[in-house]
Design a protein around this motif. Structure first.
Motif, PDB file in Angstrom:
ATOM      1  N   TYR A 168       0.822  -1.208   0.000  1.00 17.51           N
ATOM      2  CA  TYR A 168       0.000   0.000   0.000  1.00 17.51           C
ATOM      3  C   TYR A 168       0.864   1.270   0.000  1.00 17.51           C
ATOM      4  N   ASN A 214      -8.753  -5.599  17.380  1.00 19.32           N
ATOM      5  CA  ASN A 214      -9.062  -5.609  15.943  1.00 19.32           C
ATOM      6  C   ASN A 214      -8.075  -6.397  15.082  1.00 19.32           C
ATOM      7  N   TYR A 253      -4.715  -4.568  -3.404  1.00 23.77           N
ATOM      8  CA  TYR A 253      -5.350  -4.614  -2.094  1.00 23.77           C
ATOM      9  C   TYR A 253      -5.104  -5.992  -1.490  1.00 23.77           C
ATOM     10  N   HIS A 266      -4.613  -6.757   1.696  1.00 26.00           N
ATOM     11  CA  HIS A 266      -5.036  -6.975   3.081  1.00 26.00           C
ATOM     12  C   HIS A 266      -6.041  -8.133   3.148  1.00 26.00           C
ATOM     13  N   PRO A 267      -5.904  -9.009   4.165  1.00 21.35           N
ATOM     14  CA  PRO A 267      -6.758 -10.201   4.185  1.00 21.35           C
ATOM     15  C   PRO A 267      -8.202  -9.968   4.614  1.00 21.35           C
ATOM     16  N   MET A 268      -8.525  -8.782   5.125  1.00 18.89           N
ATOM     17  CA  MET A 268      -9.887  -8.586   5.644  1.00 18.89           C
ATOM     18  C   MET A 268     -10.574  -7.453   4.898  1.00 18.89           C
ATOM     19  N   LEU A 269     -11.126  -7.736   3.727  1.00 20.97           N
ATOM     20  CA  LEU A 269     -11.786  -6.699   2.930  1.00 20.97           C
ATOM     21  C   LEU A 269     -13.305  -6.846   3.015  1.00 20.97           C
ATOM     22  N   ILE A 270     -13.979  -5.724   2.873  1.00 21.47           N
ATOM     23  CA  ILE A 270     -15.439  -5.736   2.786  1.00 21.47           C
ATOM     24  C   ILE A 270     -15.801  -5.139   1.435  1.00 21.47           C
ATOM     25  N   ILE A 328     -14.569  -0.987  -1.592  1.00 21.97           N
ATOM     26  CA  ILE A 328     -13.694  -2.023  -1.040  1.00 21.97           C
ATOM     27  C   ILE A 328     -13.111  -1.451   0.249  1.00 21.97           C
ATOM     28  N   ILE A 329     -13.709  -1.852   1.340  1.00 24.08           N
ATOM     29  CA  ILE A 329     -13.385  -1.241   2.633  1.00 24.08           C
ATOM     30  C   ILE A 329     -12.406  -2.138   3.397  1.00 24.08           C
ATOM     31  N   HIS A 330     -11.370  -1.497   3.936  1.00 25.95           N
ATOM     32  CA  HIS A 330     -10.424  -2.174   4.820  1.00 25.95           C
ATOM     33  C   HIS A 330     -10.862  -1.851   6.241  1.00 25.95           C
ATOM     34  N   PRO A 331     -11.447  -2.805   6.933  1.00 23.70           N
ATOM     35  CA  PRO A 331     -12.057  -2.464   8.227  1.00 23.70           C
ATOM     36  C   PRO A 331     -11.022  -2.399   9.343  1.00 23.70           C
ATOM     37  N   ILE A 332      -9.948  -1.709   9.121  1.00 23.40           N
ATOM     38  CA  ILE A 332      -8.832  -1.756  10.055  1.00 23.40           C
ATOM     39  C   ILE A 332      -8.507  -0.358  10.561  1.00 23.40           C
ATOM     40  N   ALA A 333      -8.581  -0.214  11.856  1.00 27.51           N
ATOM     41  CA  ALA A 333      -8.097   1.020  12.470  1.00 27.51           C
ATOM     42  C   ALA A 333      -6.971   0.639  13.419  1.00 27.51           C
ATOM     43  N   GLY A 334      -6.232  -0.342  12.975  1.00 24.23           N
ATOM     44  CA  GLY A 334      -5.227  -0.945  13.852  1.00 24.23           C
ATOM     45  C   GLY A 334      -3.837  -0.496  13.519  1.00 24.23           C
ATOM     46  N   GLY A 335      -2.925  -1.404  13.511  1.00 25.62           N
ATOM     47  CA  GLY A 335      -1.539  -1.025  13.321  1.00 25.62           C
ATOM     48  C   GLY A 335      -0.915  -0.797  14.674  1.00 25.62           C
TER      49      GLY A 335
END
Lengths: 724, 65, 130
Positions: free
Chosen positions: A302, A562, B26, B28-32, B58-65
């Motif tokens: 990304y 999460n 994209y 990332h393993p968790m897409l919506i 195509i939403i990445h439901p991640i507010a992580g990191g």
């Protein structure tokens, strides 16, 4: 395996000990997550005392970081510096900390005045110390003063005995020190699991970015594991106080040691999450397989992985430090939690890693990690795409007591300075500090530990190095301010924020500095485009920092929120918040404490402490808008090479966002136009965020907001009054 | 042209959810994924066509990191 | 490996096994404390009748405390002294056969003792060595 300490060596260490002070106490029983007692130790005069924690303090500050801030606030005044004896190191686990059923519940929060930011800082760490402290009768350990001689503090939670002892012979570096002390205090092999050691290392004496290691004994690997309170240089404070280690021993951790109000409910929540992790981790973030390192390749894909001091976000060589390669190093498929019951088990480790350099060259050691931040910090950010190097550097940073994030970002800064002729071989003592030179970078790390050569300065951190280079070598101040990746004196953690305005705020509009534990909103903003307006971004930069602050009040880890999601999370209204897990946390808190909060009150608990921390910074001379200003590189392209690397994107932005035709403009002109635009955007974002948080334009909480939160203590109001 | 997360995106002949995810890298393993508001299951990505003018999220439901 | 095998079609849901089990290990006739579970919910559509540990041992790997081990007969056992009550084994059991009860901090499971098999009137459960 790790070096095994001989019984003779242990005897030798014991014989050199001299007891300076002993203290007996009756360990307070834990009741609904609290013992209601603070242990105060002053090592200037070897005072040991107990303090009561009142209901008022519990209601306002909850625990963990909240307690740490409250005690430090009362210990220091506006002029106190990090190296004054009055400065404290406060360690507290929080009320939920210590439960064994729900993943990620063994964290300690450490609070102190920071040598890098000169303001108040907090750091979150795993390992067993915090929970064992509580089960030994203490919600908080408050350490003040400065010892004249090297000491160790020992707490035996079963016997109710504390001692301060002169400790001249113990090793400084943590991987050996933790093993020596675990062997010394354990009755037998079986007893080692009951011991946790807090320590730092040799480099923390010559650097401002020193860290604290919190150990636990890994039964399967037969060695001590080390988890790090990395941010803000608290290890430097620890060594300055001449503390070699704090050791705790408590035997008897059980499923009900935290004496929660409703154990059954906690067990239900725990089993539900264990099952989720069992069923979905392999297809979601693979924490059990590779820890946090799955992010390396994702960030690269990304364009968000820091490369060459945050110039670029991508490099084709990244596969060499990706999680697939990491997998070949770490011991697989064992439950690598850092506290009991953490089935998410991100705490990966590599056994029998043979060191190639330094004082332990040839030794086969246990390396804890590598985590994402370390791989990116000491790897890609320094242009080094070599997993052997990453593990070696990770090991030495930990045992020497240096924060891998700050060290990585600092070395990357030095490399860019070197490539721009701001420093040279005369200054570095012959080290060719160009991007990608792993041998030079490793040598510099060893020099920091020895306090020799350029290593005397390299550990100062980016902020102090910038000042030094301007003063000593006449470096261009504006250039250094633009490329030196620090804010408030803390080095950036490892995400590129250039293309996400919200994350620029997520980093800079923080309490302690640019550490992503407050807010990570890059995908929501840049990729999902779900928060397009300033108000949307401000809402995210209110909610997420408050929500994530809460983990630090409770003794919790953020990951099980999460990094694992329920199967139906995708169908919820706000999937980024993981609503089911938020509800789990509300119920966990209520089940431990017997109180009855909802998800709104959860946010208010954080807001009280968050605003208090902001005012604390103000008390120390910080905490206003000017200190929230980020280095330009975190906002946009600072150099020509950065602009060229994304020229199409940047040219298009000139057209679409600024209405300027890039045709015929020089790259310098285009960089300047971007900078003007982006800095303006950041100012508008700052206005919106301050407003949402209930702060004035200068970034100070309003009196009304503090009153509404019940944080209108007279001293607090006095401090904010001039800014209203 | 299609709309992807409320931004304009070039339409390619024969586009599917899978090919769009690949094109955008994209990983990332968790897409919506939603196409014109309709939620698409992961197993259906390869078979779900995207037509010119579609509104894709195509939403990445991640507010992580 | 010793384990309790089952032939679900023979089960008449008399619950005798649950009664024997709870009496043997918890000194009480309380099916919520049985290590074998009989599904006798007549209202629901039933896709299983008998739930009991098959001694697969996945819980051994899931336990950080090495509190779960396989004994000489191949039976998976829990060392209650080492257990810290984290319940990871409960969430990680592929057949959901690790049992818990409010009165107990430590989970419990079938140890293939065979007491229930002796009481079973239809031989729906029986001890087998593989």
């Amino acid at each position: 395996m790790t070096q095994h300490i001989s019984p003779e060596r242990i005897q030798e260490i014991k014989a050199a000990r001299q007891v300076l002070k002993t203290y007996k106490y009756s360990p307070a029983a834990v009741d609904k997550g609290y013992t209601n007692k603070t242990l105060y130790i002053n090592i200037s005069d070897n005072t040991i005392a107990e303090k009561e924690i009142t209901e008022e303090i519990k209601d306002k500050f909850i625990g963990g970081k909240g307690f740490g801030l409250w005690y430090l606030w009362n210990a220091v005044n506006k002029d106190t510096k990090w190296n004054d004896p009055e400065n404290e190191i406060v360690i507290s686990p929080g009320p939920i900390g210590g439960i064994t059923q729900y993943p990620g519940a063994g964290k300690s929060l450490v609070v102190s005045l920071s040598p890098t930011t000169d303001s108040v800082v907090d750091s979150n760490v795993g390992g067993h110390f915090g929970p064992l402290l509580k089960f030994s009768g203490w919600d908080v350990l408050e350490l003040q003063g400065k010892s004249e001689e090297e000491i160790i503090i020992y707490i035996n939670g079963n016997e109710g005995a504390i001692s301060i002892e002169k400790a001249p012979l113990e090793e400084l570096n943590s991987h050996i020190l933790a093993e020596e002390l675990t062997a010394l205090y354990a009755d037998d092999e079986e007893d080692k699991r009951n011991i946790s050691v807090v320590s730092s290392g040799a480099a923390a004496e010559h650097a401002m970015i020193g860290l604290l290691n919190f150990s636990f004994y890994d039964k399967r690997r037969g060695g001590q594991r080390l988890k790090q309170a990395g941010r803000g240089g608290i290890g430097t404070v620890f060594r300055h106080k001449k503390v070699k280690a704090i050791v705790i021993k408590y035997k008897g951790v059980r499923g009900d040691s935290n004496h929660p109000a409703d154990l059954k409910k906690i067990q239900e929540l725990g089993v539900k999450l264990h099952k989720e992790i069992h069923d979905y981790d392999d297809i979601q973030t693979r924490k059990r397989q590779v820890g946090t390192a799955n992010l390396v390749e994702i960030m690269n894909d990304y364009d968000l992985l820091p490369v060459n001091n945050f110039k670029y976000g991508y490099n084709p060589e990244t596969w060499r430090i990706s999680s697939d390669i990491l997998k070949t190093y770490v011991t697989q498929n064992v439950p690598d939690g850092c506290w009991y019951g953490c089935s998410l088990a991100c705490a990966k480790a590599c056994d029998n890693f043979e060191l190639k350099t330094g004082p332990y060259k040839g030794h086969k050691v246990l390396v804890d990690g590598a985590e994402y931040e370390t791989v990116a910090g000491v790897g890609s950010c320094c242009g080094i795409f070599d997993m052997d190097y990453v593990f070696e550097c990770n090991f030495y940073c930990d045992t020497y007591g240096l924060d891998t994030i700050s060290w990585g970002t600092t070395v990357a800064f030095l490399m860019e300075c070197y490539e721009n002729d701001i420093i040279n071989k005369d200054i570095t003592g012959g080290l060719e500090l160009v991007f990608g030179n792993r041998d030079a970078a490793m040598e510099l790390l060893h020099q920091v530990a020895k306090g020799e050569g350029f290593g005397k300065y390299a550990g100062l951190g980016v902020k102090k190095l910038k000042k030094r280079f301007v003063a000593e070598y006449g470096a261009d101040k504006d250039f250094l301010e633009a490329i030196g990746m620090e804010c408030k004196g803390m080095e950036y953690s490892q995400y590129m924020s250039k293309e996400s305005l919200a994350q620029q705020g997520g980093y800079a509009l923080t309490n302690k500095g640019p550490q992503h534990d407050e807010a990570w909103v890059i995908f929501t903003d840049m990729v999902n485009n779900l928060i397009p307006t300033f108000e949307d971004k401000a809402e995210a930069l209110h909610y997420f920092p408050m929500f994530r602050t809460w983990f630090g009040l409770q003794g919790l880890c953020k990951l099980p929120w999460n990094d694992i999601e329920p199967a139906d999370n995708k169908q919820t209204d706000e999937p980024a918040k993981v609503p089911e897990h938020v509800q789990n946390y509300v119920e966990l808190y209520n089940s431990v404490t017997g109180k009855n909060i909802d998800k709104e009150e959860l946010i208010r608990q954080s807001e009280r402490v968050y605003n208090f921390q902001r005012v604390f910074a103000l008390k120390l001379g910080f905490g206003t808008r000017e200190f929230d200003k980020p280095p330009y590189r975190s906002l946009g392209p600072a150099t020509k090479e950065e602009y060229f690397s994304r020229q199409d994107r940047y040219d298009q932005q000139l057209k679409e966002k600024m209405g300027i035709d890039p045709e015929g403009k020089s790259v310098e002109e285009k960089i300047a136009l971007h900078r003007q635009y982006r800095e303006q955007q950041f100012e508008e974002l700052t206005d919106a965020v301050y407003k949402r948080r209930g702060w004035t334009k200068s970034g100070v909480p309003t009196i009304e907001h503090l009153q509404a939160l019940g944080m209108d203590y007279p001293e607090v109001i006095e401090l904010v009054k001039p800014y209203q | 042209m299609i709309q992807l997360n409320n931004r304009r995106e070039t339409y390619d002949e024969g586009m599917t959810v899978s090919s769009l995810i690949k094109k955008k890298r994209y990983t990332h393993p968790m897409l919506i994924v939603r196409v014109n508001g309709q939620f698409i299951e992961e197993e259906m990505y390869a078979e779900t066509p995207i037509n010119d003018g579609d509104d894709v999220k195509i939403i990445h439901p991640i507010a992580g990191g | 490996m010793k384990l309790l095998e089952k032939m679900e079609e023979r089960c008449i849901q008399c619950n005798a096994c649950e009664s024997v089990c709870s009496k043997a290990y918890f000194k009480t006739d309380d099916r919520t404390k049985s290590r074998i579970v009989i599904n006798d919910d007549a209202s629901a559509t039933r896709d299983w009748t008998i739930n009991v540990c098959n001694q697969c041992g996945e819980c051994i790997a899931a336990c950080s405390e090495e509190a779960i081990y396989r004994n000489k007969q191949g039976v998976v056992m829990i060392d209650a002294k080492k257990c810290v009550g984290c319940y990871v084994c409960v969430g990680f059991c592929p057949t959901l056969s690790m049992r818990t009860h409010d009165d107990e901090l430590v989970p419990f499971k079938c140890v293939a003792c065979g007491l229930c098999a002796k009481e079973c009137p239809t031989e729906a459960i029986y001890i087998e060595s593989k």
